[in-house]
Every structure is written in structure tokens, then in C-alpha cells.
Scaffold this motif. Sequence first.
Motif, PDB file in Angstrom:
ATOM      1  N   VAL A  94      25.409  26.081  17.131  1.00  0.00           N
ATOM      2  CA  VAL A  94      26.468  25.389  17.859  1.00  0.00           C
ATOM      3  C   VAL A  94      26.469  25.834  19.319  1.00  0.00           C
ATOM      4  O   VAL A  94      25.883  26.848  19.681  1.00  0.00           O
ATOM      5  N   ASP A  95      27.157  25.064  20.151  1.00  0.00           N
ATOM      6  CA  ASP A  95      27.262  25.383  21.578  1.00  0.00           C
ATOM      7  C   ASP A  95      28.561  26.103  21.917  1.00  0.00           C
ATOM      8  O   ASP A  95      28.609  26.896  22.844  1.00  0.00           O
ATOM      9  N   VAL A  96      29.619  25.781  21.168  1.00  0.00           N
ATOM     10  CA  VAL A  96      30.949  26.323  21.458  1.00  0.00           C
ATOM     11  C   VAL A  96      31.607  26.762  20.154  1.00  0.00           C
ATOM     12  O   VAL A  96      31.543  26.045  19.160  1.00  0.00           O
ATOM     13  N   VAL A  97      32.249  27.925  20.187  1.00  0.00           N
ATOM     14  CA  VAL A  97      33.062  28.399  19.067  1.00  0.00           C
ATOM     15  C   VAL A  97      34.475  28.588  19.587  1.00  0.00           C
ATOM     16  O   VAL A  97      34.691  29.239  20.608  1.00  0.00           O
ATOM     17  N   ILE A  98      35.441  27.989  18.882  1.00  0.00           N
ATOM     18  CA  ILE A  98      36.853  28.235  19.180  1.00  0.00           C
ATOM     19  C   ILE A  98      37.360  29.095  18.030  1.00  0.00           C
ATOM     20  O   ILE A  98      37.458  28.645  16.899  1.00  0.00           O
ATOM     21  N   ASP A  99      37.636  30.338  18.334  1.00  0.00           N
ATOM     22  CA  ASP A  99      37.909  31.367  17.328  1.00  0.00           C
ATOM     23  C   ASP A  99      39.401  31.650  17.238  1.00  0.00           C
ATOM     24  O   ASP A  99      39.985  32.261  18.124  1.00  0.00           O
ATOM     25  N   TYR A 100      40.006  31.219  16.140  1.00  0.00           N
ATOM     26  CA  TYR A 100      41.429  31.475  15.894  1.00  0.00           C
ATOM     27  C   TYR A 100      41.629  32.698  15.014  1.00  0.00           C
ATOM     28  O   TYR A 100      42.755  33.107  14.768  1.00  0.00           O
ATOM     29  N   VAL A 101      40.560  33.263  14.492  1.00  0.00           N
ATOM     30  CA  VAL A 101      40.668  34.345  13.518  1.00  0.00           C
ATOM     31  C   VAL A 101      40.532  35.703  14.179  1.00  0.00           C
ATOM     32  O   VAL A 101      41.346  36.585  13.975  1.00  0.00           O
ATOM     33  N   TRP A 102      39.470  35.915  14.932  1.00  0.00           N
ATOM     34  CA  TRP A 102      39.070  37.155  15.580  1.00  0.00           C
ATOM     35  C   TRP A 102      39.140  38.340  14.626  1.00  0.00           C
ATOM     36  O   TRP A 102      39.355  38.192  13.448  1.00  0.00           O
ATOM     37  N   GLY A 103      38.874  39.512  15.105  1.00  0.00           N
ATOM     38  CA  GLY A 103      38.908  40.712  14.270  1.00  0.00           C
ATOM     39  C   GLY A 103      37.660  40.877  13.422  1.00  0.00           C
ATOM     40  O   GLY A 103      36.592  40.379  13.744  1.00  0.00           O
ATOM     41  N   ASP A 104      37.792  41.596  12.310  1.00  0.00           N
ATOM     42  CA  ASP A 104      36.660  41.915  11.441  1.00  0.00           C
ATOM     43  C   ASP A 104      35.911  40.690  10.904  1.00  0.00           C
ATOM     44  O   ASP A 104      34.682  40.678  10.922  1.00  0.00           O
ATOM     45  N   PRO A 105      36.606  39.650  10.429  1.00  0.00           N
ATOM     46  CA  PRO A 105      35.853  38.490   9.934  1.00  0.00           C
ATOM     47  C   PRO A 105      34.967  37.866  11.014  1.00  0.00           C
ATOM     48  O   PRO A 105      33.825  37.494  10.770  1.00  0.00           O
ATOM     49  N   THR A 106      35.500  37.796  12.223  1.00  0.00           N
ATOM     50  CA  THR A 106      34.723  37.232  13.319  1.00  0.00           C
ATOM     51  C   THR A 106      33.549  38.124  13.679  1.00  0.00           C
ATOM     52  O   THR A 106      32.440  37.643  13.911  1.00  0.00           O
ATOM     53  N   ALA A 107      33.764  39.407  13.694  1.00  0.00           N
ATOM     54  CA  ALA A 107      32.683  40.336  14.037  1.00  0.00           C
ATOM     55  C   ALA A 107      31.518  40.209  13.061  1.00  0.00           C
ATOM     56  O   ALA A 107      30.352  40.145  13.460  1.00  0.00           O
ATOM     57  N   ARG A 108      31.825  40.135  11.783  1.00  0.00           N
ATOM     58  CA  ARG A 108      30.762  39.987  10.770  1.00  0.00           C
ATOM     59  C   ARG A 108      30.075  38.630  10.900  1.00  0.00           C
ATOM     60  O   ARG A 108      28.848  38.536  10.842  1.00  0.00           O
ATOM     61  N   ALA A 109      30.858  37.576  11.054  1.00  0.00           N
ATOM     62  CA  ALA A 109      30.295  36.229  11.148  1.00  0.00           C
ATOM     63  C   ALA A 109      29.441  36.063  12.406  1.00  0.00           C
ATOM     64  O   ALA A 109      28.417  35.389  12.380  1.00  0.00           O
ATOM     65  N   THR A 110      29.856  36.699  13.489  1.00  0.00           N
ATOM     66  CA  THR A 110      29.110  36.588  14.740  1.00  0.00           C
ATOM     67  C   THR A 110      27.700  37.136  14.593  1.00  0.00           C
ATOM     68  O   THR A 110      26.728  36.522  15.047  1.00  0.00           O
ATOM     69  N   VAL A 111      27.559  38.271  13.965  1.00  0.00           N
ATOM     70  CA  VAL A 111      26.235  38.868  13.766  1.00  0.00           C
ATOM     71  C   VAL A 111      25.346  37.933  12.949  1.00  0.00           C
ATOM     72  O   VAL A 111      24.204  37.658  13.310  1.00  0.00           O
ATOM     73  N   ASP A 112      25.891  37.406  11.852  1.00  0.00           N
ATOM     74  CA  ASP A 112      25.121  36.478  11.020  1.00  0.00           C
ATOM     75  C   ASP A 112      24.704  35.247  11.812  1.00  0.00           C
ATOM     76  O   ASP A 112      23.567  34.783  11.732  1.00  0.00           O
TER      77      ASP A 112
END
Length: 86
Positions: free
Chosen positions: A47-65
Motif C-alpha cells: 500500500v501507499d498510505v496507512v491510516i493507523d487508528y490502533v497504534w501501540g504493540d499491534p501496530t509495531a508487530r504489523a509494521t514489521v511484517d
Amino acid sequence: MAIQVAKRFGAEQVIAAGGDTTRLAELRSLGGDETCTFDAFALAADVDVVIDYVWGDPTARATVDMLTARDDRSALLTWIEIRSTT
């Protein structure tokens, strides 16, 4: 609302991601083209853009993947965090 705004601004495809599969299913009726859980976030890798409403640990893990799975790791990715400090 983010799905509808993205479509209005010309997004060709909107992928809704989250942890609750029941709520994700509802987002298809609001215009989401695809959905994925955080476990499968790599499906949204290019994707080109991520709008992140969650942030924190779930986002950190998902970002790496997600970043690991990108076809072109040098491609621009805009990450927007929406959060409250209350």
C-alpha cells in the motif's frame, strides 16, 4: 469514515485491517475492498498510505511484517497515526 474519505480522495483500493473479524466484515459494506487481521497484515504490504487508528504493540508487530513483505522496500509509504492523548 476513513474508508469513505480514502475513496473520495481517489484511492483505487482500500484494505481495512484490525483485530476483530466481526467488525472487519462490516467494513466491506462501507466500501472496504479487502480486509485482513493484524496477523495477515503482510497482505497489505504494497500500500501507499496507512491510516493507523490502533497504534501501540499491534501496530509495531504489523509494521514489521508489512515492511518485510513489501515488493519494493524503497517505495514511499506514508504512515498516519490517529490517536488521542486522553
